[in-house]
Design an enzyme around this catalytic site. Structure first.
Site, PDB file in Angstrom:
ATOM      1  N   TYR A  31     -93.908  57.063   5.866  1.00  0.00           N
ATOM      2  CA  TYR A  31     -93.068  55.866   5.829  1.00  0.00           C
ATOM      3  C   TYR A  31     -92.276  55.808   4.515  1.00  0.00           C
ATOM      4  CZ  TYR A  31     -91.685  51.075   4.939  1.00  0.00           C
ATOM      5  OH  TYR A  31     -90.945  49.971   4.589  1.00  0.00           O
ATOM      6  N   SER A 113     -87.794  42.464  -1.021  1.00  0.00           N
ATOM      7  CA  SER A 113     -87.140  42.645   0.286  1.00  0.00           C
ATOM      8  C   SER A 113     -87.448  41.479   1.228  1.00  0.00           C
ATOM      9  CB  SER A 113     -87.655  43.947   0.914  1.00  0.00           C
ATOM     10  OG  SER A 113     -87.341  44.012   2.277  1.00  0.00           O
ATOM     11  N   GLN A 134     -83.554  40.297  -1.811  1.00  0.00           N
ATOM     12  CA  GLN A 134     -82.692  41.085  -0.920  1.00  0.00           C
ATOM     13  C   GLN A 134     -82.717  40.490   0.481  1.00  0.00           C
ATOM     14  OE1 GLN A 134     -84.319  43.493   1.526  1.00  0.00           O
ATOM     15  NE2 GLN A 134     -82.298  43.667   2.496  1.00  0.00           N
ATOM     16  N   TYR A 136     -81.870  40.732   4.437  1.00  0.00           N
ATOM     17  CA  TYR A 136     -81.420  41.300   5.701  1.00  0.00           C
ATOM     18  C   TYR A 136     -80.919  40.102   6.465  1.00  0.00           C
ATOM     19  CZ  TYR A 136     -83.122  46.068   5.168  1.00  0.00           C
ATOM     20  OH  TYR A 136     -83.292  47.363   4.762  1.00  0.00           O
ATOM     21  N   THR A 162     -77.902  43.401   1.906  1.00  0.00           N
ATOM     22  CA  THR A 162     -77.894  44.821   2.293  1.00  0.00           C
ATOM     23  C   THR A 162     -77.020  44.997   3.534  1.00  0.00           C
ATOM     24  OG1 THR A 162     -80.067  45.207   1.345  1.00  0.00           O
ATOM     25  CG2 THR A 162     -79.358  46.762   3.024  1.00  0.00           C
ATOM     26  N   LYS A 263     -75.197  45.451  -1.286  1.00  0.00           N
ATOM     27  CA  LYS A 263     -75.926  46.722  -1.413  1.00  0.00           C
ATOM     28  C   LYS A 263     -75.627  47.658  -0.246  1.00  0.00           C
ATOM     29  CE  LYS A 263     -80.665  48.497  -1.919  1.00  0.00           C
ATOM     30  NZ  LYS A 263     -81.121  49.091  -0.673  1.00  0.00           N
ATOM     31  N   HIS A 287     -79.112  54.343   0.753  1.00  0.00           N
ATOM     32  CA  HIS A 287     -80.427  53.930   1.245  1.00  0.00           C
ATOM     33  C   HIS A 287     -81.407  55.111   1.188  1.00  0.00           C
ATOM     34  CE1 HIS A 287     -81.774  50.170   3.437  1.00  0.00           C
ATOM     35  NE2 HIS A 287     -82.860  50.892   3.518  1.00  0.00           N
ATOM     36  N   ARG A 290     -81.948  57.392   4.251  1.00  0.00           N
ATOM     37  CA  ARG A 290     -82.796  56.945   5.362  1.00  0.00           C
ATOM     38  C   ARG A 290     -82.014  56.415   6.552  1.00  0.00           C
ATOM     39  NH1 ARG A 290     -88.153  55.906   3.942  1.00  0.00           N
ATOM     40  NH2 ARG A 290     -88.406  53.941   5.061  1.00  0.00           N
TER      41      ARG A 290
HETATM   42  C1  LIG Z   1     -89.867  52.922   2.330  1.00  0.00           C
HETATM   43  C2  LIG Z   1     -88.537  52.310   2.012  1.00  0.00           C
HETATM   44  C3  LIG Z   1     -88.258  51.009   2.432  1.00  0.00           C
HETATM   45  C4  LIG Z   1     -87.038  50.424   2.087  1.00  0.00           C
HETATM   46  N1  LIG Z   1     -86.803  49.117   2.454  1.00  0.00           N
HETATM   47  C5  LIG Z   1     -85.660  48.515   2.068  1.00  0.00           C
HETATM   48  C6  LIG Z   1     -85.442  47.139   2.353  1.00  0.00           C
HETATM   49  O1  LIG Z   1     -86.285  46.461   2.908  1.00  0.00           O
HETATM   50  N2  LIG Z   1     -84.254  46.610   1.965  1.00  0.00           N
HETATM   51  C7  LIG Z   1     -83.291  47.329   1.319  1.00  0.00           C
HETATM   52  O2  LIG Z   1     -82.230  46.789   0.985  1.00  0.00           O
HETATM   53  N3  LIG Z   1     -83.488  48.627   1.011  1.00  0.00           N
HETATM   54  C8  LIG Z   1     -84.643  49.231   1.356  1.00  0.00           C
HETATM   55  N4  LIG Z   1     -84.863  50.536   1.016  1.00  0.00           N
HETATM   56  C9  LIG Z   1     -83.872  51.256   0.197  1.00  0.00           C
HETATM   57  C10 LIG Z   1     -84.171  51.059  -1.300  1.00  0.00           C
HETATM   58  O3  LIG Z   1     -83.940  49.734  -1.686  1.00  0.00           O
HETATM   59  C11 LIG Z   1     -83.288  51.951  -2.172  1.00  0.00           C
HETATM   60  O4  LIG Z   1     -81.941  51.793  -1.788  1.00  0.00           O
HETATM   61  C12 LIG Z   1     -83.659  53.438  -2.121  1.00  0.00           C
HETATM   62  O5  LIG Z   1     -85.037  53.627  -1.930  1.00  0.00           O
HETATM   63  C13 LIG Z   1     -83.238  54.102  -3.429  1.00  0.00           C
HETATM   64  O6  LIG Z   1     -83.475  55.459  -3.419  1.00  0.00           O
HETATM   65  P1  LIG Z   1     -84.731  56.140  -4.137  1.00  0.00           P
HETATM   66  O7  LIG Z   1     -85.926  55.803  -3.303  1.00  0.00           O
HETATM   67  O8  LIG Z   1     -84.389  57.592  -4.114  1.00  0.00           O
HETATM   68  O9  LIG Z   1     -84.822  55.570  -5.539  1.00  0.00           O
HETATM   69  C14 LIG Z   1     -86.060  51.160   1.351  1.00  0.00           C
HETATM   70  C15 LIG Z   1     -86.357  52.456   0.931  1.00  0.00           C
HETATM   71  C16 LIG Z   1     -87.583  53.032   1.234  1.00  0.00           C
HETATM   72  C17 LIG Z   1     -87.873  54.409   0.705  1.00  0.00           C
END
Ligand SMILES: Cc1cc2nc3c(=O)[nH]c(=O)nc-3n(C[C@H](O)[C@H](O)[C@H](O)COP(=O)(O)O)c2cc1C
Length: 398
Positions: A31, A113, A134, A136, A162, A263, A287, A290
């Site tokens: 995850y 988040s 943050q 959604y 976001t 974002k 992101h 992802r």
């Molecule tokens: C497991 C996971 C869950 C995430 N959940 C959110 C989220 O709920 N809201 C959001 O804006 N970004 C989310 N992100 C993105 C992160 O805020 C961020 O943009 C990203 O992890 C940055 O890259 P890095 O992990 O290489 O530092 C998520 C990232 C990961 C890895």
């Protein structure tokens, strides 16, 4: 373990990452660590960062660095903070409170988040000066207003919208691991959990009132039915997975009195349009690879976005070291956020892992700034740059 011993055993984030992997059940690891598709974007984020070079400075005499920066009208002791991660509490028990406390202590931003396992109210006692919430985007205006009010009342001064999750993404690795949404302890996952006692005991204790597993507490209030947010994934998706449009940003600007940041910006033309709408900063991010596997590395888009607007720019996706933070500042970022890194640190060593990560990054910033003759991190913008050959970084985590 003392600070010295920690640096001996875990000198880099890659050491914390390895330790985290040993301590987390595989489905939690997947995850946290997975990208979408073939994970090409995730790899590009690292490869392009590693290709950014600088000409070292000589004969500049002894210097002492000052790592502090100002962002959104507030001082930050370090040029990085903790990005929002949905369900941080699945990675380590009480993760959101631990992250918020460490950020307050280090005087850096922490972003909660919408889909975290703790609510704005849960975190209120732990927040520092730089607390961001943050969003959604909820479809329903009543819920939206209520969430903004709750965030403001709890002490979050900055709202992050976001915009790079217009639809759910496919995370194939995550699916293969057997993870369900919301997380349910199927026999397959239970077998994984039994082999990770520290994680299992921590979860069982911290979430004893929730059947041993965390859930999205901010949403409890809006989800009806006997099991509320724990079982109503479809309903949560309906509540939150709206694709906001330009009018939504306008509405937020009119209805949120604090700082507003968007974002997930990757196009320069979007940056200039958002500036016209009166937002306070932009967050350049893909992101962490992802969402979309054909995206450029987020660092590749920084220079053009820097040219297209005068707003403060926050950067993320792939930063792992102090040097990476300097690379992003050199290309136009004002600040860097880290998503997975603090979660690797937490899973590896708990609270101590978070302060150790900050120390690793602080030392790495200082060491590299020393090589470049810099006193303030933003002075990196004056240093002559070179593109290095696109070899995989020796210390790449991927
Ligand atoms: C497991 C996971 C869950 C995430 N959940 C959110 C989220 O709920 N809201 C959001 O804006 N970004 C989310 N992100 C993105 C992160 O805020 C961020 O943009 C990203 O992890 C940055 O890259 P890095 O992990 O290489 O530092 C998520 C990232 C990961 C890895």
């Amino acid at each position: 373990m003392s600070g010295m011993d920690l640096h001996q055993r875990f000198p880099a984030l890659s050491d914390l990452r390895k330790q985290a992997r040993r301590r987390l059940p595989p489905f939690v690891w997947e995850y946290l660590d997975s990208g979408t598709g073939s994970e090409a974007t995730k790899g590009r984020n690292r490869a392009v960062l590693a290709s950014i070079g600088f000409l070292p400075s000589i004969l500049h005499g002894p210097q002492e660095c000052d790592l502090s920066v100002d962002l959104l009208g507030k001082p930050c002791a370090l040029p990085f903070g903790f990005a929002p991660i949905g369900m941080s509490g699945l990675v380590w028990p009480n993760a959101e409170a631990r992250l918020a406390k460490c950020a307050a202590q280090e005087q850096i931003p922490y972003c909660l988040s919408t889909v975290a396992s703790q609510s704005p109210e849960d975190l209120a006692p732990h927040l520092g000066e730089n607390a961001w919430f943050q969003l959604y985007p909820p479809k329903d205006e009543g819920i939206r207003r209520d969430m903004l009010e709750r965030a403001r009342d709890a002490g979050f001064g900055t709202l992050i919208l976001t915009v790079d999750v217009p639809v759910a993404s496919r995370r194939e690795r995550q699916t293969r691991s057997g993870l369900t949404q919301p997380p349910r302890l199927t026999p397959r996952l239970l077998a994984q959990v039994m082999r990770r006692p520290a994680w299992a005991l921590g979860m069982a204790w911290h979430h004893r009132a929730e059947g041993g597993m965390p859930h999205m507490r901010t949403l409890d209030k809006y989800v009806s039915g006997p099991n509320n947010a724990r079982s109503s994934t479809a309903h949560i998706g309906y509540l939150l997975r709206t694709s906001p449009n330009w009018n939504y940003v306008k509405w937020l600007r009119e209805n949120w009195q604090g700082k507003l940041v968007i974002k997930g910006v990757m196009r320069p033309e979007d940056a200039s349009r958002l500036q016209e709408l009166g937002v306070d900063a932009l967050w350049v991010s893909n992101h962490a690879g992802r969402q979309f596997d054909a995206s450029p590395a987020s660092i590749e888009m920084l220079p053009a976005i820097r040219k297209a607007c005068a707003l403060p720019l926050i950067f993320d996706s792939g930063a792992e070291t102090g040097l990476d933070i300097l690379r992003a500042l050199a290309l136009g970022a004002d600040f860097v956020m880290l998503g997975r890194a603090p979660h690797f640190a937490l899973a590896a060593l708990g609270d101590q892992g978070l302060t150790h990560l900050c120390d690793i990054l602080r030392k790495d910033l200082e060491a590299n700034m020393g090589q470049l003759g810099l006193i303030k991190p933003t002075e990196i913008r004056k240093v002559e740059m070179r593109t290095l050959s696109l070899q995989p970084a020796a210390n790449s985590l991927t």
